[in-house]
Enzyme design. Structure first.
Site, PDB file in Angstrom:
ATOM      1  CD  GLU A 185      -4.990   2.015  -4.788  1.00  0.00           C
ATOM      2  OE1 GLU A 185      -3.826   2.428  -4.630  1.00  0.00           O
ATOM      3  OE2 GLU A 185      -5.749   2.428  -5.689  1.00  0.00           O
ATOM      4  CD  GLU A 280      -1.575   5.467  -8.535  1.00  0.00           C
ATOM      5  OE1 GLU A 280      -1.339   5.327  -9.746  1.00  0.00           O
ATOM      6  OE2 GLU A 280      -2.638   5.913  -8.100  1.00  0.00           O
TER       7      GLU A 280
END
Length: 305
Positions: A185, A280
């Protein structure tokens, strides 16, 4: 009335009407009935619907399922007791839900820098990958988030990149036999982080050359770092295994910032994406009203078909 039946039948009220951009509640509900599965597979996290579902892990998962969500994200899974991991896994199976990402967290994730090449960090990373494989089996997880950590500014960028690639190869060797995929990420939280851009992450995945090393494309972070979301997703698509959502600014649900998520979701669907889109982000409005508004926001942004 049982909690689950009550939850299933709650009205979305003014929160839905406001986020539906003037669409009446009746017509909105008709086209997107409460509890109907979404077109894409959005994954909430624990705590997102706490005002309605309470503190219990099972009750929160049941609420998610009742609202049409088919997956879960749990960044902190690795730190949960084995009993809780087993409970989550069994509940997901019962509700026919998938497990999204959890974080391969070996301590202070950002400061444990794989870019440094230090053996202590590599050893810790490999050990945490082994622990992650065991946890993944309890919840049937297919993806686990990896962050390489901070820059090592005493070293040239190319050397740092080589160190990260070699460490990730070690991690991939651990994960490949089980089918667990580490998803890298790139983040925007601080410029001190080594991994920040999608093309950088794409190049690293190519160098690692493993089915267990792919990209987690978080649209919130990428909007902040590079923009041009759809074009950059297309450029990196062959290495993207997981997608996360959050509007910018604010990192809240779709419709609270500048990203046109209706178009982004439509494009992701057109690409044939069958994976998980992790939610998220936080809730823009606190309490029950905010939770209903969040559900309405996803119903609206998911109306691309």
């Amino acid at each position: 009335m049982k909690r689950r039946n009550f939850v299933r039948n709650i009205g979305l009220g003014s929160a839905v009407a406001a986020l539906a951009g003037g669409t009446s509640l009746s017509s909105f509900a008709k086209s997107n009935a409460a509890g109907k599965p979404f077109n894409l597979d959005y994954a909430p996290h624990f705590g997102m619907f706490k005002a309605h579902a309470g503190d219990g892990l099972v009750s929160q998962l049941e609420f998610m399922a009742d609202q049409g969500f088919r997956s879960l994200e749990d960044n902190g899974l690795l730190g949960r007791p084995v009993e809780d991991q087993n409970l989550i896994g069994k509940t997901l199976e019962r509700l026919n839900m998938r497990m999204g990402v959890f974080v391969v967290d070996g301590g202070d994730n950002w400061k444990i820098s794989l870019a440094s090449g230090k053996q202590e960090f590599i050893d810790n990373f490999v050990a945490t990958c082994k622990k992650s494989v065991e946890a993944s089996k309890r919840v049937n997880a297919k993806w686990a988030t990896v962050v390489p950590g901070f820059f090592e500014r005493k070293l040239p960028m190319g050397i740092q990149t080589s160190h990260v690639i070699e460490a990730l190869k070690r991690g991939a060797e651990v994960m490949e036999p089980s089918g667990l995929v580490m998803v890298l990420e790139p983040l925007s939280d601080t410029p001190e982080l080594f991994l920040r851009f999608s093309d950088q992450t794409h190049a690293i995945c190519k160098a690692v050359d493993s089915p267990s090393c792919k990209i987690l494309y978080d649209a919130y972070h990428m909007q902040r770092n590079e923009g041009n979301l759809i074009a950059m997703m297309d450029a990196c698509w062959d290495e993207i295994a997981y997608i996360q959502i959050g509007d910018n600014p604010g990192r809240k649900e779709p419709g609270t910032g500048e990203i046109n998520y209706l178009n982004v979701f439509k494009h992701i669907d057109a690409k044939g994406f069958k994976g998980v889109c992790g939610m998220e982000h936080g809730n823009a409005i606190p309490g029950k009203e905010g939770e209903l508004a969040l559900i309405a926001a996803y119903r609206k942004a998911d109306m691309f078909k």
